[in-house]
Design a protein around this motif. Structure first.
Motif, PDB file in Angstrom:
ATOM      1  N   THR A 113       0.828  -1.204   0.121  1.00 29.95           N
ATOM      2  CA  THR A 113      -0.021   0.067  -0.083  1.00 29.95           C
ATOM      3  C   THR A 113       0.900   1.292   0.015  1.00 29.95           C
ATOM      4  N   ILE A 114       1.982   1.494   0.593  1.00 28.00           N
ATOM      5  CA  ILE A 114       2.690   2.336   0.700  1.00 28.00           C
ATOM      6  C   ILE A 114       3.964   2.334  -0.315  1.00 28.00           C
ATOM      7  N   GLY A 115       4.048   1.342  -1.056  1.00 26.97           N
ATOM      8  CA  GLY A 115       4.953   1.395  -2.214  1.00 26.97           C
ATOM      9  C   GLY A 115       6.224   0.603  -1.803  1.00 26.97           C
ATOM     10  N   TRP A 116       6.512  -0.037  -0.833  1.00 23.12           N
ATOM     11  CA  TRP A 116       7.512  -0.671  -0.496  1.00 23.12           C
ATOM     12  C   TRP A 116       7.788  -1.941  -0.735  1.00 23.12           C
ATOM     13  N   LEU A 117       6.957  -2.664  -1.538  1.00 22.94           N
ATOM     14  CA  LEU A 117       6.835  -4.190  -1.928  1.00 22.94           C
ATOM     15  C   LEU A 117       7.102  -4.181  -3.596  1.00 22.94           C
ATOM     16  N   PRO A 118       8.321  -4.209  -3.863  1.00 27.64           N
ATOM     17  CA  PRO A 118       8.819  -4.194  -5.405  1.00 27.64           C
ATOM     18  C   PRO A 118       7.944  -5.237  -6.404  1.00 27.64           C
ATOM     19  N   ARG A 119       7.761  -4.995  -7.374  1.00 27.94           N
ATOM     20  CA  ARG A 119       7.164  -5.871  -8.416  1.00 27.94           C
ATOM     21  C   ARG A 119       8.139  -7.016  -8.640  1.00 27.94           C
ATOM     22  N   HIS A 120       9.415  -6.771  -8.630  1.00 29.12           N
ATOM     23  CA  HIS A 120      10.177  -7.947  -8.839  1.00 29.12           C
ATOM     24  C   HIS A 120      10.453  -9.296  -7.974  1.00 29.12           C
ATOM     25  N   MET A 121       9.624  -8.772  -6.375  1.00 26.86           N
ATOM     26  CA  MET A 121       9.469  -9.712  -5.687  1.00 26.86           C
ATOM     27  C   MET A 121       7.940 -10.731  -6.009  1.00 26.86           C
ATOM     28  N   SER A 122       8.358 -11.328  -7.150  1.00 27.38           N
ATOM     29  CA  SER A 122       7.051 -12.043  -7.678  1.00 27.38           C
ATOM     30  C   SER A 122       6.539 -13.155  -6.697  1.00 27.38           C
ATOM     31  N   MET A 123       7.383 -13.818  -6.130  1.00 26.02           N
ATOM     32  CA  MET A 123       6.779 -14.756  -5.056  1.00 26.02           C
ATOM     33  C   MET A 123       6.038 -14.207  -4.153  1.00 26.02           C
ATOM     34  N   LEU A 124       6.384 -13.221  -3.292  1.00 24.57           N
ATOM     35  CA  LEU A 124       5.745 -12.461  -2.418  1.00 24.57           C
ATOM     36  C   LEU A 124       4.597 -11.753  -2.922  1.00 24.57           C
ATOM     37  N   HIS A 125       4.331 -11.407  -4.148  1.00 23.01           N
ATOM     38  CA  HIS A 125       3.050 -10.805  -4.669  1.00 23.01           C
ATOM     39  C   HIS A 125       2.105 -11.943  -4.933  1.00 23.01           C
ATOM     40  N   THR A 126       2.601 -13.026  -5.445  1.00 25.39           N
ATOM     41  CA  THR A 126       1.705 -14.288  -5.489  1.00 25.39           C
ATOM     42  C   THR A 126       1.091 -14.848  -4.567  1.00 25.39           C
ATOM     43  N   TYR A 127       2.055 -14.681  -3.308  1.00 29.95           N
ATOM     44  CA  TYR A 127       1.542 -15.356  -2.053  1.00 29.95           C
ATOM     45  C   TYR A 127       0.558 -14.140  -1.359  1.00 29.95           C
ATOM     46  N   LEU A 128       0.910 -12.974  -1.659  1.00 30.90           N
ATOM     47  CA  LEU A 128      -0.003 -11.987  -1.047  1.00 30.90           C
ATOM     48  C   LEU A 128      -1.443 -12.281  -1.685  1.00 30.90           C
ATOM     49  N   VAL A 129      -1.417 -12.359  -2.955  1.00 33.73           N
ATOM     50  CA  VAL A 129      -2.939 -12.679  -3.539  1.00 33.73           C
ATOM     51  C   VAL A 129      -3.559 -14.012  -3.239  1.00 33.73           C
ATOM     52  N   ALA A 130      -2.640 -15.034  -3.153  1.00 31.64           N
ATOM     53  CA  ALA A 130      -3.558 -16.239  -2.469  1.00 31.64           C
ATOM     54  C   ALA A 130      -3.880 -16.137  -1.218  1.00 31.64           C
ATOM     55  N   SER A 131      -3.253 -15.285  -0.218  1.00 25.47           N
ATOM     56  CA  SER A 131      -3.545 -15.242   1.229  1.00 25.47           C
ATOM     57  C   SER A 131      -4.842 -14.116   1.283  1.00 25.47           C
ATOM     58  N   THR A 132      -4.807 -13.294   0.583  1.00 32.79           N
ATOM     59  CA  THR A 132      -5.985 -12.405   0.718  1.00 32.79           C
ATOM     60  C   THR A 132      -7.186 -12.660  -0.429  1.00 32.79           C
ATOM     61  N   ASP A 133      -7.149 -13.650  -1.078  1.00 29.62           N
ATOM     62  CA  ASP A 133      -8.275 -14.105  -1.822  1.00 29.62           C
ATOM     63  C   ASP A 133      -9.247 -14.972  -1.073  1.00 29.62           C
ATOM     64  N   ARG A 134      -9.388 -14.642   0.055  1.00 29.22           N
ATOM     65  CA  ARG A 134     -10.231 -15.655   0.972  1.00 29.22           C
ATOM     66  C   ARG A 134     -11.318 -14.873   1.642  1.00 29.22           C
ATOM     67  N   ASP A 135     -12.342 -15.621   1.750  1.00 25.66           N
ATOM     68  CA  ASP A 135     -13.840 -15.162   1.958  1.00 25.66           C
ATOM     69  C   ASP A 135     -13.458 -14.166   3.467  1.00 25.66           C
ATOM     70  N   ALA A 136     -12.766 -14.852   4.533  1.00 26.66           N
ATOM     71  CA  ALA A 136     -12.661 -14.293   5.713  1.00 26.66           C
ATOM     72  C   ALA A 136     -11.766 -12.930   5.489  1.00 26.66           C
ATOM     73  N   PHE A 137     -10.616 -12.780   4.691  1.00 25.02           N
ATOM     74  CA  PHE A 137     -10.327 -11.544   4.695  1.00 25.02           C
ATOM     75  C   PHE A 137     -11.097 -10.407   3.969  1.00 25.02           C
ATOM     76  N   GLN A 138     -11.847 -10.915   3.077  1.00 29.14           N
ATOM     77  CA  GLN A 138     -12.851  -9.977   2.530  1.00 29.14           C
ATOM     78  C   GLN A 138     -13.741  -9.675   3.566  1.00 29.14           C
ATOM     79  N   ARG A 139     -14.367 -10.426   4.432  1.00 25.15           N
ATOM     80  CA  ARG A 139     -15.202  -9.935   5.300  1.00 25.15           C
ATOM     81  C   ARG A 139     -14.591  -9.089   6.379  1.00 25.15           C
ATOM     82  N   THR A 140     -13.318  -9.259   6.377  1.00 29.68           N
ATOM     83  CA  THR A 140     -12.532  -8.429   7.439  1.00 29.68           C
ATOM     84  C   THR A 140     -12.276  -6.913   6.540  1.00 29.68           C
ATOM     85  N   MET A 141     -12.097  -7.169   5.481  1.00 28.84           N
ATOM     86  CA  MET A 141     -12.049  -5.808   4.634  1.00 28.84           C
ATOM     87  C   MET A 141     -13.431  -4.942   4.730  1.00 28.84           C
TER      88      MET A 141
END
Length: 266
Positions: free
Chosen positions: A225-253
């Motif tokens: 959100t603050i621009g500190w996660l570079p796009r080249h860290m693709s594994m972390l971005h893939t992991y982030l998508v997998a972890s936040t693409d969950r119903d429980a996360f969406q309800r919390t949001m």
């Protein structure tokens, strides 16, 4: 004789069942609440007794709400920035949130401790068993996340950028914190790559989502959100998508979006 005993027992149970059901219905009607019991470790936990104090817009409270939503337990949310309830003051004299009260037990201020307790009590595999090697790895990642990524990096940005009107600007400190975050994120990506090879993925402990993913994914999302996660860290971005693409996360949001703007800032 045995057949006669079984038959008479069935008749007796048949006569008693409507009475028992009526008694249960009467009890529910009197209390006006659903009694939700979850069996764990041979004990029954009454989820009516679980209350969470904290504002969904604060990072630590967000993580504990996410945990509760993953568990699917009944809880009462008190959206406050400080918890000074009379029953909590002994265990929480400075009013820190998040704060949970589960029956007579109170635990405040640290979302990782709260989430680990909730996982131990309610089960569902979100926290590994105490004393196991998997629990040691879980603890390692939790401590790494909150000490290296949050306290020494993201909190510095929050204090001296987001809340600079209170804590003052400190540009050098923020730049140093960002550099520290990038170094630690690179380490985390290498660990995650090794873990994927050993345990499979897509989560930290392997194929199954756990409470450590709540804290780690939340911090990665904060950094992104603050621009500190570079796009080249693709594994972390893939992991982030997998972890936040969950119903429980969406309800919390949705809870966060509902309460942010009520005068309580992160």
């Amino acid at each position: 004789d045995n057949e006669g005993d079984q038959e008479s027992g069935s008749i007796a149970c048949g006569k008693c069942l409507p009475v028992c059901m009526a008694s249960v219905a009467h009890l529910l009607k009197q209390t006006g609440k659903e009694i939700a019991l979850r069996a764990q470790g041979g004990q029954h936990v009454d989820e009516r007794l679980l209350t969470l104090w904290g504002h969904p817009g604060s990072p630590k409270t967000f993580r504990s709400i996410w945990m509760l939503e993953e568990l699917g337990v009944h809880y009462r949310l008190e959206p406050v920035s400080e918890a000074f309830e009379p029953g909590l003051q002994k265990s929480n004299p400075d009013g820190r949130t998040p704060c949970i009260q589960h029956g007579d037990f109170v635990l405040c201020g640290e979302s990782v401790a709260i989430n680990t307790y909730l996982g131990d009590v309610f089960g569902l595999g979100l926290v590994p068993a105490a004393g196991s090697q998997e629990r040691a790895i879980y603890d390692q990642w939790c401590f790494f996340a909150v000490t290296e990524l949050e306290l020494q990096a993201l909190q510095i940005h929050h204090r001296h950028v987001v809340m600079a009107d209170i804590h003052g600007h400190a540009d050098v400190a923020v730049q140093t914190a960002e550099a520290h975050f990038l170094r630690q994120a690179a380490i985390a990506e290498r660990w995650m790559d090794a873990s994927y090879v050993e345990r499979g993925g897509p989560y930290i402990l392997g194929a199954n989502f756990s409470a450590v993913d709540i804290v780690f994914a939340h911090l990665l999302r904060w950094a992104d959100t603050i621009g500190w996660l570079p796009r080249h860290m693709s594994m972390l971005h893939t992991y982030l998508v997998a972890s936040t693409d969950r119903d429980a996360f969406q309800r919390t949001m949705r809870l966060e979006q509902k309460y942010v703007g009520n005068g309580i800032q992160l």
